[in-house]
Design an enzyme around this catalytic site. Structure first.
Site, PDB file in Angstrom:
ATOM      1  N   GLY A  39       3.278   7.105  -4.362  1.00 60.34           N
ATOM      2  CA  GLY A  39       3.663   8.364  -3.738  1.00 60.34           C
ATOM      3  C   GLY A  39       4.875   9.033  -4.339  1.00 60.34           C
ATOM      4  N   THR A  73      -4.067   9.734  -3.950  1.00 59.03           N
ATOM      5  CA  THR A  73      -3.731   8.328  -3.695  1.00 59.03           C
ATOM      6  C   THR A  73      -3.027   7.775  -4.924  1.00 59.03           C
ATOM      7  OG1 THR A  73      -4.608   6.116  -3.284  1.00 59.03           O
ATOM      8  CG2 THR A  73      -6.057   7.641  -4.448  1.00 59.03           C
ATOM      9  N   GLY A  74      -2.093   6.863  -4.694  1.00 58.52           N
ATOM     10  CA  GLY A  74      -1.351   6.302  -5.819  1.00 58.52           C
ATOM     11  C   GLY A  74       0.090   6.077  -5.423  1.00 58.52           C
ATOM     12  N   THR A  98      -4.680   4.161   0.000  1.00 54.95           N
ATOM     13  CA  THR A  98      -4.678   5.320   0.876  1.00 54.95           C
ATOM     14  C   THR A  98      -6.138   5.615   1.128  1.00 54.95           C
ATOM     15  OG1 THR A  98      -2.793   6.136  -0.380  1.00 54.95           O
ATOM     16  CG2 THR A  98      -3.843   7.700   1.074  1.00 54.95           C
ATOM     17  N   ARG A 110      10.549   4.294   4.498  1.00 54.56           N
ATOM     18  CA  ARG A 110      10.011   5.027   3.342  1.00 54.56           C
ATOM     19  C   ARG A 110       8.802   5.878   3.722  1.00 54.56           C
ATOM     20  NH1 ARG A 110       4.751   4.662   0.372  1.00 54.56           N
ATOM     21  NH2 ARG A 110       5.182   5.391  -1.733  1.00 54.56           N
ATOM     22  N   GLY A 148       5.827   8.230   1.947  1.00 50.29           N
ATOM     23  CA  GLY A 148       5.187   8.518   0.669  1.00 50.29           C
ATOM     24  C   GLY A 148       4.621   9.926   0.632  1.00 50.29           C
ATOM     25  N   ASP A 149       3.668  10.155  -0.261  1.00 48.62           N
ATOM     26  CA  ASP A 149       3.141  11.511  -0.458  1.00 48.62           C
ATOM     27  C   ASP A 149       2.122  11.930   0.592  1.00 48.62           C
ATOM     28  OD1 ASP A 149       1.526   9.418  -1.827  1.00 48.62           O
ATOM     29  OD2 ASP A 149       0.165  11.100  -2.137  1.00 48.62           O
TER      30      ASP A 149
END
Lengths: 316, 316
Positions: free
Chosen positions: A236, A233-234, A182, A210, A212-213
């Protein structure tokens, strides 16, 4: 107030020292410094934090090294679906987009949603229709987003999936770290205003639309002048379940924690306890900066009012 | 522990007493009681909160009076795009879907995402492909979702928009209250476990793939055994910016507020201050229930372990 500052990340995950050549490292550090300088320029000239984080993220979207814009990862179907979010700490106005396929700079569309839409989160083709209706040009040829590096990552992921299907082992999150990435930025400007921005291609081999966060307010992105600006970041799924970015703000507001303590608790303890991997960059009105991560590495850097600039990839 | 209980809402907004006939009121109350009894039955028989909130929401999705499933509002294009979310307070596992068009019961697909996907939020056609891949049948004829009442609402909204365009007045949120609606449920079961579920057709005349607060973890839906389960309804843009549902949990965990105080602060003060209209139903492990709203009315009700059942629409 002259404590203006900017901090950025270019993704967290398994970044193995052994795979990192001096050339690669130089390229990443160069990309991070370019992004920092883009944001810093806005702040130094008296510009708003919201414009600084946009400029910094835009720089990384244009850089094929990072998983956003040019260089975004491939979906299972070999396409690109990108998410982005931008939030203004002054007003808590926000714009976010999810699963867009033909937007060269997702962060600019997120900003357009913030500025011109009565909604805050638009997805898919609808978001692209909004872009066109507001004068944005779509990417005609999806090849624009194609990079060899990301294509090879998808092939590797597909092969692994096939092997796992044969072996009848269930897919799990344990190897997600090398499929993600990210880019994000947080800033405080000369007026002491905060902002955050995040942009991503998501996970290699993701499917089924999908999200994510990144585009989720309070999960991957949050900014409020009363507390902090955060970009995460990571993986999500865990960041969303932990409502990570807003949790930091809540710890600061309700428990009177410092930015550093809130960031460490949210990432190193709570995200870790949930089983999630990742990190954040965060900033407060006094220009304090936190950049904790529980993954092996996180591309990151900051630049302060006096021109001091630092970047790092691994744990020191 | 026998303080099991369930609370539901069927949407908040401008519900004018003057437009409410005794027949209409009877129908709404009947729908709320049916939903409560569906959830209560699960809890009374020793079932899990997550199954109870699913049953309660399913009942309202099947009821054309409520803006979810059959009876969902129309988008600008005359289609239906639905969002849903379900969250388990035991594990904080969650499943959510956004902008699906051909799912009869969005809450069942959200549950499927929770149970079967490594992701937590799927959108659009991708989410529908996931549904099919997991054995769910799509609605063949979109006429299934058609109701005269909702069709007339869209026509009214389109006419108003035309008038505003002619008069060159900017669209604002002031009349959103009569265009929205959501259904939701929260429950605590005999084991003291919490869960929340929310489902919605969104806003009449919405466009551009707009996603509201319903499928956003921490905004429209949240559940954590350590604090509370929350389902929100109202103008999603403000609920998202306030991260409303998780904010209540944070007030309870970090400021040691009671459920009632946290709900009142989050809705009556903070949501109101942001300019947002709506309400929540919320429950804690002791079976306390809060149902504050700052709109003119909110379809709502609860049912307790001893069989006591109450419903209401207007402020008392």
């Amino acid at each position: 107030m002259s404590n203006f500052a900017i901090a950025i990340h270019g993704g967290a995950g398994t970044i193995l020292r052994i795979e990192m050549t001096p050339e690669k490292e130089k390229a990443y550090v160069g990309g991070l410094r370019e992004s920092l300088q883009a944001g810093y320029g806005v702040l130094r000239d008296g510009g708003a934090a919201i414009d600084a984080v946009q400029a910094a993220v835009l720089s990384m979207e244009e850089n094929p090294l990072f998983n956003a814009g040019k260089g975004a990862v491939f979906t299972h179907e070999g396409t690109h679906e990108q998410d982005a979010c931008i939030m203004d700490g002054v007003t808590r106005n926000v714009g976010a987009i999810a699963a867009v396929r033909r937007i060269r700079n997702p962060i600019l569309l997120a900003r357009l949603v913030m500025d011109k839409s009565q909604h805050v989160l638009l997805c898919g083709e609808g978001a692209e229709r909004f872009a066109v209706a507001n004068g944005m040009t779509l990417v005609d040829d999806p090849k624009y987003f194609w990079t060899e590096h990301r294509w090879n990552q998808l092939q590797k992921a597909l092969e692994k999936e096939k092997r796992e299907a044969k072996a009848n082992t269930r897919l799990d999150h344990s190897d997600d770290q090398d499929k993600i990435g990210t880019v994000g930025a947080v800033a405080v400007d000369q007026q002491g205003n905060l902002a955050a921005a995040t942009s991503t291609g998501g996970m290699t081999n993701k499917r089924h639309g999908r999200i994510g966060d990144t585009p989720i307010i309070g999960a991957g992105t949050y900014a409020d002048n009363r507390t902090c600006a955060v970009s995460a970041t990571g993986v999500g799924e865990f960041i969303m379940r932990g409502v990570l970015a807003y949790d930091m703000a809540a710890l600061m507001e309700y428990k009177r924690m410092s930015l550093i303590d809130a960031a460490n608790l949210a990432v190193m303890e709570k995200l870790t306890a949930l089983g999630g991997s990742g990190g954040v960059v965060a900033i407060d009105r006094d220009g304090h900066i936190a950049m904790p991560f529980n993954s092996e590495g996180m591309y990151r850097g900051f630049m302060l009012a006096d021109g001091k600039i630092e970047t790092a990839i691994f744990r020191e």
